[in-house]
Design an enzyme around this catalytic site. Structure first.
Site, PDB file in Angstrom:
ATOM      1  N   ARG A 236      61.067 -43.202  23.435  1.00  0.00           N
ATOM      2  CA  ARG A 236      60.831 -44.185  22.367  1.00  0.00           C
ATOM      3  C   ARG A 236      59.422 -44.750  22.522  1.00  0.00           C
ATOM      4  NH1 ARG A 236      64.251 -42.199  19.880  1.00  0.00           N
ATOM      5  NH2 ARG A 236      66.145 -43.096  18.984  1.00  0.00           N
ATOM      6  N   HIS A 297      58.047 -37.549  15.757  1.00  0.00           N
ATOM      7  CA  HIS A 297      59.421 -37.768  16.222  1.00  0.00           C
ATOM      8  C   HIS A 297      60.305 -36.563  15.870  1.00  0.00           C
ATOM      9  CE1 HIS A 297      62.394 -41.186  17.312  1.00  0.00           C
ATOM     10  NE2 HIS A 297      62.933 -40.012  17.599  1.00  0.00           N
TER      11      HIS A 297
HETATM   12  P1  NAD Z   1      71.535 -40.795  28.175  1.00  0.00           P
HETATM   13  O1  NAD Z   1      72.210 -42.081  27.908  1.00  0.00           O
HETATM   14  O2  NAD Z   1      72.359 -39.575  28.431  1.00  0.00           O
HETATM   15  O3  NAD Z   1      70.542 -40.969  29.421  1.00  0.00           O
HETATM   16  C1  NAD Z   1      69.657 -42.039  29.555  1.00  0.00           C
HETATM   17  C2  NAD Z   1      69.402 -42.247  31.051  1.00  0.00           C
HETATM   18  O4  NAD Z   1      68.395 -43.245  31.191  1.00  0.00           O
HETATM   19  C3  NAD Z   1      70.638 -42.739  31.822  1.00  0.00           C
HETATM   20  O5  NAD Z   1      70.821 -41.971  32.982  1.00  0.00           O
HETATM   21  C4  NAD Z   1      70.297 -44.186  32.166  1.00  0.00           C
HETATM   22  O6  NAD Z   1      70.863 -44.614  33.390  1.00  0.00           O
HETATM   23  C5  NAD Z   1      68.787 -44.131  32.254  1.00  0.00           C
HETATM   24  N1  NAD Z   1      68.103 -45.399  32.059  1.00  0.00           N
HETATM   25  C6  NAD Z   1      68.461 -46.446  31.283  1.00  0.00           C
HETATM   26  N2  NAD Z   1      67.521 -47.411  31.338  1.00  0.00           N
HETATM   27  C7  NAD Z   1      66.558 -46.958  32.173  1.00  0.00           C
HETATM   28  C8  NAD Z   1      65.337 -47.494  32.632  1.00  0.00           C
HETATM   29  N3  NAD Z   1      64.900 -48.687  32.215  1.00  0.00           N
HETATM   30  N4  NAD Z   1      64.613 -46.767  33.509  1.00  0.00           N
HETATM   31  C9  NAD Z   1      65.044 -45.562  33.935  1.00  0.00           C
HETATM   32  N5  NAD Z   1      66.187 -44.986  33.520  1.00  0.00           N
HETATM   33  C10 NAD Z   1      66.928 -45.688  32.655  1.00  0.00           C
HETATM   34  O7  NAD Z   1      70.551 -40.561  26.962  1.00  0.00           O
HETATM   35  P2  NAD Z   1      69.863 -39.194  26.496  1.00  0.00           P
HETATM   36  O8  NAD Z   1      70.765 -38.480  25.562  1.00  0.00           O
HETATM   37  O9  NAD Z   1      69.345 -38.478  27.673  1.00  0.00           O
HETATM   38  O10 NAD Z   1      68.667 -39.769  25.587  1.00  0.00           O
HETATM   39  C11 NAD Z   1      67.633 -40.536  26.138  1.00  0.00           C
HETATM   40  C12 NAD Z   1      66.770 -41.113  25.037  1.00  0.00           C
HETATM   41  O11 NAD Z   1      66.049 -40.068  24.386  1.00  0.00           O
HETATM   42  C13 NAD Z   1      67.544 -41.758  23.875  1.00  0.00           C
HETATM   43  O12 NAD Z   1      67.959 -43.071  24.194  1.00  0.00           O
HETATM   44  C14 NAD Z   1      66.527 -41.734  22.759  1.00  0.00           C
HETATM   45  O13 NAD Z   1      65.750 -42.912  22.806  1.00  0.00           O
HETATM   46  C15 NAD Z   1      65.659 -40.534  23.103  1.00  0.00           C
HETATM   47  N6  NAD Z   1      65.816 -39.428  22.128  1.00  0.00           N
HETATM   48  C16 NAD Z   1      64.713 -38.958  21.506  1.00  0.00           C
HETATM   49  C17 NAD Z   1      64.836 -37.897  20.601  1.00  0.00           C
HETATM   50  C18 NAD Z   1      63.633 -37.323  19.890  1.00  0.00           C
HETATM   51  O14 NAD Z   1      63.801 -36.567  18.924  1.00  0.00           O
HETATM   52  N7  NAD Z   1      62.420 -37.619  20.304  1.00  0.00           N
HETATM   53  C19 NAD Z   1      66.087 -37.362  20.329  1.00  0.00           C
HETATM   54  C20 NAD Z   1      67.191 -37.865  21.000  1.00  0.00           C
HETATM   55  C21 NAD Z   1      67.053 -38.912  21.904  1.00  0.00           C
HETATM   56  C1  COI Z   2      67.686 -39.790  18.424  1.00  0.00           C
HETATM   57  O1  COI Z   2      68.620 -38.991  18.220  1.00  0.00           O
HETATM   58  O2  COI Z   2      67.854 -40.864  19.038  1.00  0.00           O
HETATM   59  C2  COI Z   2      66.353 -39.479  17.939  1.00  0.00           C
HETATM   60  O3  COI Z   2      65.405 -40.024  18.441  1.00  0.00           O
HETATM   61  C3  COI Z   2      66.218 -38.518  16.793  1.00  0.00           C
HETATM   62  C4  COI Z   2      65.645 -39.153  15.543  1.00  0.00           C
HETATM   63  C5  COI Z   2      65.803 -38.227  14.376  1.00  0.00           C
HETATM   64  C6  COI Z   2      66.151 -40.518  15.232  1.00  0.00           C
END
Ligand code: NAD
Ligand code: COI
Length: 331
Positions: A236, A297
């Site tokens: 993010r 994104h």
């Molecule tokens: P998840 O919940 O499986 O894993 C997140 C991990 O981060 C957990 O292990 C948690 O303990 C850890 N965590 C929480 N706060 C923390 C901190 N301050 N410092 C270090 N570790 C911390 O989530 P995920 O499915 O792996 O997704 C992670 C993030 O990726 C989502 O929250 C979202 O913001 C982002 N994301 C981005 C995209 C994209 O298209 N760019 C898509 C999907 C998700």
């Molecule tokens: C998420 O799944 O959290 C993402 O960051 C993907 C986006 C299309 C909102």
């Protein structure tokens, strides 16, 4: 039963239409972003499927209450932009899709790492800006197998990223605020985030945005990083202070950055039919740097992701509207 999906792109439509046909449920869709003003389009619907990174605010949930809409099923993972308390106060149940394809985002982080370590941006700049097509000392890259990769956040996406970087031969270290006990993955947790930052050649962020990690990557963090290191942010935008990042890249405090998520993303970012030119000064500045790869994104964006985002979100709505419990409920 009748649902509506907001912020729909053309690539989602076949999956929405198929789901509607398979389930014999009327699913309308619109390219509009969900706001209190656009909620009128949802009148008469039993639930909404949403996908946006701009806030789902208290005003919005008050409008849900006014229209008697009780369910919002996100098509994505992150819930940092949702006022969950306001949703609860207005009797709105929220679900997300926690694992539509974590490997899609992990692969994208690796793509960024390879692009940056093999100096592809410098090659593109020489050709596109100077119309020159020859060797340059600037193009000398590094092997991933000779580097230490630091993964911050060892959840679904972070663990896939660890496997991929290990597959390329990297030494992988990791930091998580809530580390996994007895992980079978072959990596070492560092005792602190600062340790990870000082040891890593590539740092890839995979944690959610929270109140306590706002601008966690800032001037002080960039000073701790090796001046040859690169930062990858597919998590993010709010986690990284963009002004400090630009300074770090310009002054040589760090060597490069892969940025898929920027601070203060606007509704325009998700308007897939828009022909507007980008106006965000930071995005423009970063896009001109050969040691930066900046993308809108889009780490999530694969066919597998889109199919799962649409299908699981609509399955969640159907279950909620039928009075069933849903595992993906977030409030
Ligand atoms: P998840 O919940 O499986 O894993 C997140 C991990 O981060 C957990 O292990 C948690 O303990 C850890 N965590 C929480 N706060 C923390 C901190 N301050 N410092 C270090 N570790 C911390 O989530 P995920 O499915 O792996 O997704 C992670 C993030 O990726 C989502 O929250 C979202 O913001 C982002 N994301 C981005 C995209 C994209 O298209 N760019 C898509 C999907 C998700
Ligand atoms: C998420 O799944 O959290 C993402 O960051 C993907 C986006 C299309 C909102």
């Amino acid at each position: 039963m009748k649902f509506i999906a907001y912020n729909v792109r053309d690539d989602e439509i076949p999956f929405i239409e198929k789901w509607g046909k398979d389930n014999q449920i009327d699913v309308q869709y619109t390219t509009t972003t969900l706001t209190p003003e656009t909620l009128e389009e949802a009148q008469g619907c039993d639930g909404i499927s949403g996908l946006q990174t701009i806030p789902y605010s208290r005003d919005l949930f008050e409008a849900f209450n006014k229209f008697g809409i009780k369910y919002l099923a996100l098509r994505n993972v992150g819930t940092d932009n949702v006022d969950l308390q306001a949703a609860k106060d207005n009797d709105v149940t929220i679900t997300n899709v926690p694992a539509y394809s974590p490997e899609s985002i992990a692969e994208f982080a690796v793509t960024m790492a390879l692009y940056l370590t093999r100096k592809v941006g410098y090659m593109q700049q020489q050709l596109r800006q100077k119309q020159q097509f020859h060797f340059s000392p600037d193009f000398m890259g590094r092997l991933i197998s000779e580097q230490t990769v630091g993964i911050v956040g060892t959840g679904r996406i972070g663990r896939h990223a660890i496997q991929l970087f290990k597959g390329l031969g990297a030494k992988v270290i990791a930091y998580d605020k809530y580390p996994i006990k007895n992980s079978k993955l072959d990596f070492q947790y560092t005792t602190s985030l600062a340790d990870l930052i000082t040891q890593s050649d590539i740092i890839s962020l995979h944690m959610p945005a929270t109140d306590d990690n706002y601008h966690q990557f800032n001037h002080e963090t960039f000073e701790l990083m090796k001046d040859t290191a690169i930062l990858i942010n597919t998590a993010r935008g709010s986690i990284v202070d963009t002004d400090d990042l630009i300074y770090a890249l310009q002054s040589g405090e760090i060597a490069g950055a892969g940025i898929d998520t920027v601070e203060n993303e606007s509704a325009d970012l998700q308007d897939s039919r828009s022909s507007k030119q980008v106006t965000d000064a930071d995005v423009i500045k970063l896009s001109m740097m050969p040691n930066v790869l900046i993308t809108p994104h889009s780490a999530f964006h694969t066919t597998k992701s889109v199919m799962n985002m649409v299908t699981i979100s609509l399955n969640n709505l159907k279950a909620l509207a039928s009075g069933n419990k849903v595992d993906d409920q977030v409030n």
